[in-house]
Design a protein around this motif. Structure first.
Motif, PDB file in Angstrom:
ATOM      1  N   ASN A 191       8.966   1.723  18.158  1.00  0.00           N
ATOM      2  CA  ASN A 191       9.165   2.193  16.786  1.00  0.00           C
ATOM      3  C   ASN A 191       9.522   1.058  15.823  1.00  0.00           C
ATOM      4  OD1 ASN A 191       8.481   4.863  17.065  1.00  0.00           O
ATOM      5  ND2 ASN A 191      10.571   5.573  17.451  1.00  0.00           N
ATOM      6  N   ARG A 192      10.309   0.116  16.288  1.00  0.00           N
ATOM      7  CA  ARG A 192      10.641  -1.019  15.401  1.00  0.00           C
ATOM      8  C   ARG A 192       9.373  -1.740  14.967  1.00  0.00           C
ATOM      9  NH1 ARG A 192      16.293  -3.098  15.947  1.00  0.00           N
ATOM     10  NH2 ARG A 192      15.501  -5.006  14.983  1.00  0.00           N
ATOM     11  N   LEU A 193       8.472  -1.968  15.930  1.00  0.00           N
ATOM     12  CA  LEU A 193       7.220  -2.663  15.619  1.00  0.00           C
ATOM     13  C   LEU A 193       6.374  -1.829  14.659  1.00  0.00           C
ATOM     14  CD1 LEU A 193       6.245  -3.882  19.206  1.00  0.00           C
ATOM     15  CD2 LEU A 193       7.186  -5.284  17.357  1.00  0.00           C
ATOM     16  N   ALA A 194       6.198  -0.559  15.000  1.00  0.00           N
ATOM     17  CA  ALA A 194       5.338   0.308  14.180  1.00  0.00           C
ATOM     18  C   ALA A 194       5.923   0.476  12.782  1.00  0.00           C
ATOM     19  CB  ALA A 194       5.167   1.666  14.860  1.00  0.00           C
ATOM     20  N   PHE A 195       7.235   0.616  12.709  1.00  0.00           N
ATOM     21  CA  PHE A 195       7.871   0.822  11.397  1.00  0.00           C
ATOM     22  C   PHE A 195       7.819  -0.468  10.560  1.00  0.00           C
ATOM     23  CE2 PHE A 195      10.802   4.386  13.269  1.00  0.00           C
ATOM     24  CZ  PHE A 195       9.709   5.240  13.320  1.00  0.00           C
ATOM     25  N   ALA A 196       7.824  -1.626  11.206  1.00  0.00           N
ATOM     26  CA  ALA A 196       7.693  -2.880  10.451  1.00  0.00           C
ATOM     27  C   ALA A 196       6.338  -2.910   9.741  1.00  0.00           C
ATOM     28  CB  ALA A 196       7.842  -4.085  11.383  1.00  0.00           C
ATOM     29  N   LEU A 197       5.298  -2.521  10.472  1.00  0.00           N
ATOM     30  CA  LEU A 197       3.974  -2.464   9.840  1.00  0.00           C
ATOM     31  C   LEU A 197       3.931  -1.369   8.783  1.00  0.00           C
ATOM     32  CD1 LEU A 197       0.542  -3.002  11.414  1.00  0.00           C
ATOM     33  CD2 LEU A 197       0.916  -0.909  10.098  1.00  0.00           C
ATOM     34  N   LEU A 198       4.534  -0.224   9.098  1.00  0.00           N
ATOM     35  CA  LEU A 198       4.552   0.888   8.135  1.00  0.00           C
ATOM     36  C   LEU A 198       5.235   0.484   6.827  1.00  0.00           C
ATOM     37  CD1 LEU A 198       4.071   3.961   7.560  1.00  0.00           C
ATOM     38  CD2 LEU A 198       6.344   4.382   8.531  1.00  0.00           C
ATOM     39  N   ARG A 199       6.292  -0.292   6.946  1.00  0.00           N
ATOM     40  CA  ARG A 199       7.028  -0.710   5.746  1.00  0.00           C
ATOM     41  C   ARG A 199       6.118  -1.530   4.821  1.00  0.00           C
ATOM     42  NH1 ARG A 199      12.843  -3.997   5.895  1.00  0.00           N
ATOM     43  NH2 ARG A 199      13.790  -2.841   4.173  1.00  0.00           N
ATOM     44  N   GLU A 200       5.378  -2.466   5.417  1.00  0.00           N
ATOM     45  CA  GLU A 200       4.460  -3.275   4.614  1.00  0.00           C
ATOM     46  C   GLU A 200       3.324  -2.397   4.078  1.00  0.00           C
ATOM     47  OE1 GLU A 200       4.854  -6.114   3.427  1.00  0.00           O
ATOM     48  OE2 GLU A 200       2.860  -6.736   2.765  1.00  0.00           O
ATOM     49  N   ALA A 201       2.887  -1.432   4.872  1.00  0.00           N
ATOM     50  CA  ALA A 201       1.828  -0.507   4.438  1.00  0.00           C
ATOM     51  C   ALA A 201       2.276   0.279   3.212  1.00  0.00           C
ATOM     52  CB  ALA A 201       1.460   0.440   5.589  1.00  0.00           C
ATOM     53  N   ILE A 202       3.486   0.788   3.261  1.00  0.00           N
ATOM     54  CA  ILE A 202       4.014   1.541   2.112  1.00  0.00           C
ATOM     55  C   ILE A 202       4.094   0.640   0.884  1.00  0.00           C
ATOM     56  CG2 ILE A 202       6.123   2.626   1.202  1.00  0.00           C
ATOM     57  CD1 ILE A 202       6.595   3.721   4.087  1.00  0.00           C
ATOM     58  N   HIS A 203       4.564  -0.566   1.080  1.00  0.00           N
ATOM     59  CA  HIS A 203       4.642  -1.518  -0.041  1.00  0.00           C
ATOM     60  C   HIS A 203       3.267  -1.731  -0.682  1.00  0.00           C
ATOM     61  CE1 HIS A 203       5.109  -5.195  -2.308  1.00  0.00           C
ATOM     62  NE2 HIS A 203       4.284  -5.820  -1.495  1.00  0.00           N
ATOM     63  N   LEU A 204       2.244  -1.917   0.149  1.00  0.00           N
ATOM     64  CA  LEU A 204       0.909  -2.222  -0.397  1.00  0.00           C
ATOM     65  C   LEU A 204       0.312  -1.021  -1.129  1.00  0.00           C
ATOM     66  CD1 LEU A 204      -0.423  -4.356   2.594  1.00  0.00           C
ATOM     67  CD2 LEU A 204       0.040  -5.186   0.274  1.00  0.00           C
ATOM     68  N   VAL A 205       0.578   0.180  -0.634  1.00  0.00           N
ATOM     69  CA  VAL A 205       0.101   1.376  -1.342  1.00  0.00           C
ATOM     70  C   VAL A 205       0.897   1.559  -2.634  1.00  0.00           C
ATOM     71  CG1 VAL A 205      -0.063   3.899  -1.255  1.00  0.00           C
ATOM     72  CG2 VAL A 205      -0.759   2.529   0.734  1.00  0.00           C
ATOM     73  N   ASP A 206       2.190   1.369  -2.527  1.00  0.00           N
ATOM     74  CA  ASP A 206       3.053   1.521  -3.696  1.00  0.00           C
ATOM     75  C   ASP A 206       2.659   0.531  -4.797  1.00  0.00           C
ATOM     76  OD1 ASP A 206       5.276   2.721  -5.020  1.00  0.00           O
ATOM     77  OD2 ASP A 206       6.501   0.969  -4.547  1.00  0.00           O
ATOM     78  N   ALA A 207       2.245  -0.663  -4.385  1.00  0.00           N
ATOM     79  CA  ALA A 207       1.870  -1.699  -5.357  1.00  0.00           C
ATOM     80  C   ALA A 207       0.429  -1.532  -5.851  1.00  0.00           C
ATOM     81  CB  ALA A 207       2.060  -3.084  -4.732  1.00  0.00           C
ATOM     82  N   GLY A 208      -0.293  -0.536  -5.323  1.00  0.00           N
ATOM     83  CA  GLY A 208      -1.651  -0.286  -5.805  1.00  0.00           C
ATOM     84  C   GLY A 208      -2.705  -1.224  -5.236  1.00  0.00           C
ATOM     85  N   VAL A 209      -2.379  -1.939  -4.172  1.00  0.00           N
ATOM     86  CA  VAL A 209      -3.354  -2.866  -3.578  1.00  0.00           C
ATOM     87  C   VAL A 209      -4.431  -2.097  -2.817  1.00  0.00           C
ATOM     88  CG1 VAL A 209      -3.647  -4.797  -1.967  1.00  0.00           C
ATOM     89  CG2 VAL A 209      -1.631  -4.709  -3.453  1.00  0.00           C
ATOM     90  N   VAL A 210      -4.041  -1.070  -2.113  1.00  0.00           N
ATOM     91  CA  VAL A 210      -4.967  -0.166  -1.426  1.00  0.00           C
ATOM     92  C   VAL A 210      -4.385   1.248  -1.460  1.00  0.00           C
ATOM     93  CG1 VAL A 210      -6.204  -1.651   0.242  1.00  0.00           C
ATOM     94  CG2 VAL A 210      -3.877  -0.864   0.743  1.00  0.00           C
ATOM     95  N   SER A 211      -5.244   2.226  -1.165  1.00  0.00           N
ATOM     96  CA  SER A 211      -4.779   3.610  -1.053  1.00  0.00           C
ATOM     97  C   SER A 211      -4.352   3.898   0.385  1.00  0.00           C
ATOM     98  CB  SER A 211      -5.903   4.572  -1.446  1.00  0.00           C
ATOM     99  OG  SER A 211      -6.923   4.536  -0.467  1.00  0.00           O
ATOM    100  N   VAL A 212      -3.710   5.033   0.574  1.00  0.00           N
ATOM    101  CA  VAL A 212      -3.344   5.484   1.926  1.00  0.00           C
ATOM    102  C   VAL A 212      -4.571   5.514   2.841  1.00  0.00           C
ATOM    103  CG1 VAL A 212      -2.744   7.626   3.166  1.00  0.00           C
ATOM    104  CG2 VAL A 212      -1.218   6.747   1.380  1.00  0.00           C
ATOM    105  N   ALA A 213      -5.659   6.095   2.362  1.00  0.00           N
ATOM    106  CA  ALA A 213      -6.849   6.220   3.204  1.00  0.00           C
ATOM    107  C   ALA A 213      -7.480   4.854   3.480  1.00  0.00           C
ATOM    108  CB  ALA A 213      -7.874   7.144   2.545  1.00  0.00           C
ATOM    109  N   GLU A 214      -7.488   3.989   2.479  1.00  0.00           N
ATOM    110  CA  GLU A 214      -8.048   2.644   2.682  1.00  0.00           C
ATOM    111  C   GLU A 214      -7.211   1.868   3.687  1.00  0.00           C
ATOM    112  OE1 GLU A 214     -10.058   2.151  -1.784  1.00  0.00           O
ATOM    113  OE2 GLU A 214      -7.955   1.607  -1.447  1.00  0.00           O
ATOM    114  N   LEU A 215      -5.896   1.989   3.581  1.00  0.00           N
ATOM    115  CA  LEU A 215      -5.038   1.273   4.516  1.00  0.00           C
ATOM    116  C   LEU A 215      -5.276   1.749   5.948  1.00  0.00           C
ATOM    117  CD1 LEU A 215      -1.729  -0.293   4.152  1.00  0.00           C
ATOM    118  CD2 LEU A 215      -2.052   1.204   6.134  1.00  0.00           C
ATOM    119  N   ASP A 216      -5.367   3.060   6.133  1.00  0.00           N
ATOM    120  CA  ASP A 216      -5.648   3.567   7.483  1.00  0.00           C
ATOM    121  C   ASP A 216      -7.015   3.085   7.973  1.00  0.00           C
ATOM    122  OD1 ASP A 216      -3.252   4.854   7.899  1.00  0.00           O
ATOM    123  OD2 ASP A 216      -3.972   6.836   7.321  1.00  0.00           O
TER     124      ASP A 216
END
Lengths: 315, 315
Positions: free
Chosen positions: A188-213
């Motif tokens: 979970n620590r590993l997965a959540f580390a990636l998730l945290r950056e994923a949320i940041h990138l969606v929040d910043a408008g770099v990609v959408s949720v679907a694009e990130l997945d």
């Protein structure tokens, strides 16, 4: 350990995790064990008989009638070789449970907790003998995913850890010994580390949720299914290995680390990210996902078996 | 775009990435294109003819004799519809290259850079027409992995982005449009975020390099190959989706984030981590890894195709 044919396993808690473990045991060699389930909910028996079949692919449900539903904790645990609890994530409940289990279980029964966060050292606080308890944390859903994180407390005996590893290895699972009790363990620590950056990138408008997945599904997902991150980057560094990799692009790695987001729960990204997920995914067809995951894991298991049988026998 | 049969592609730079792209184009439908490779190294032709076949599985090498090796940049680019550079990661070299390419290429040729870090906006500094250039960043190795990150500069025209997406989609690749030039783009940022936590956990003695890879290979690797992190956690939250997931275990997620490591390059973890990787992996059998990866991707592509053919046609 006792002969596999005689092995008696008791599962405490018949929620999603408990039932998934039951489904696993019923469908995996070496042999269907004597399986007992205990749950304190009203009409537990009806609930379990109705819901357990849902954990099997259609047309592959083994007879679940052989599962025994216990009506009291002493009845559930007194004869078991292995007792795994998948109850509520509540420290006090687990402490009381293990103190009770200890009174009624045989002396060398293995005691496992499926918890995703409460360390064995805390769960064992009220026990006389703390050597037999450890966390056996699955990756969801446990009847499909091979990983089990074994997280002993400092008091857990090495022999107990070894017996636990042997049990899961004999069933083609991947039990990994976590050497220190650590917040959230490792997966979970590993997965959540990636998730945290994923949320940041969606929040910043770099990609959408679907694009990130889409990015993860077509790159590091399949890559890491075959070779984990260290092995992958060690290969990426050529003959100089991981050191060569960092020699080549360590600067880029550090630039990404230095620029990484560090969102927190409650920071305000939630509305945007949750809404996108709802819009694009609605209700996920989990059966479909699980069916495809099984196919991938079959390929991986076959390849692993091939590799093992190709290897020279140890003399 | 021009008929696929007439499509002329020029690759500049015959390193690992350039040759892998050549291998991809030679083996993927709709049709083997007219493929030209240009590289400034001495004896480029011998080098390319000797090394290109290594990018194909044994017994599956298509005739590479049809590949044209250009001996000058003007010759390489003057007739091409698509020009992709995979040269050294050096801003000045790329700026000079594109200024030269622009002089000799046709007006609507697509200009792609495989860079993993130098934004198109910087590469285009010396160009008259900055609308045609964008980053098309593969995930290694590009002849196998489906992802392409399309990272336009603010000057890149939407039509160019669209034509680029169409090209790769027609070849069953996954071209994802990154909406803002961002350090390291997206895939590497995500992977490096996980790698950073992985290094921290090995450095802290929680798990070994091999154990950490084992964890990823048996959990989030296969999981994310099927459903990316957002989709997975959205499913994990049940009917309430991602919001439900954070409602259930947001506290655990935040605890992991708050406790996360934040190692940096040069912090001193290197000796331990590099040594473990060397010891456990030696030289990775990349051909073996690629063969297994192809098998997984075949399953995923088949399932994706199945899903698409099940979907109702848009009217």
């Amino acid at each position: 350990m006792e002969s596999e044919r005689e092995l008696r396993i008791t599962l405490i808690g018949a929620g999603t995790i408990g039932l998934a473990f039951a489904a696993f045991h019923l469908s995996h060699l070496p042999a269907p064990p004597h399986l007992t389930i205990y749950d304190t909910r009203p009409n537990a028996e009806d609930y379990i008989r109705a819901n357990l079949p849902k954990f099997f692919p259609k047309a592959a449900t083994p007879p679940t009638s052989a599962v025994k539903i216990a009506t009291s904790l002493p009845e559930a645990v007194s004869n078991a070789h292995i007792i795994q609890e998948s109850g509520p994530e509540n420290l006090q409940i687990k402490q009381e449970l293990w103190a009770q289990v200890e009174k009624h279980a045989t002396k060398d029964a293995l005691l496992w907790s499926s918890t995703s966060g409460i360390p064995a050292s805390q769960q064992a606080a009220n026990m006389q003998d703390k050597t037999r308890l450890l966390v056996v944390h699955p990756y969801n859903p446990p009847h499909i995913m091979p990983l089990l994180e074994l997280v002993p407390s400092p008091a857990t005996s090495p022999a107990v850890i070894q017996r636990t590893q042997d049990f899961w290895r004999a069933r083609n699972r991947v039990p990994i010994h976590i050497h220190r009790e650590t917040t959230g363990f490792v997966a979970n620590r590993l997965a959540f580390a990636l998730l945290r950056e994923a949320i940041h990138l969606v929040d910043a408008g770099v990609v959408s949720v679907a694009e990130l997945d889409g990015i993860v599904e077509s790159s590091m997902g399949p890559r890491w299914a075959v070779a984990g991150p260290f092995k992958s980057y060690h290969a990426g560094g050529g003959p100089a290995g991981l050191e060569g990799f960092f020699g080549n692009i360590g600067e880029t790695v550090q630039a990404c680390w230095s620029d990484a987001g560090s969102v927190n729960v409650g920071d305000g990204w939630e509305d945007k990210v949750f809404a996108q997920a709802r819009e694009v995914y609605g209700t996920v067809d989990v059966a479909e996902r699980d069916r495809i995951t099984r196919r991938l894991l079959e390929v991986l298991e076959e390849e692993k078996g091939k590799k093992l049988s190709d290897a020279p026998l140890e003399s």
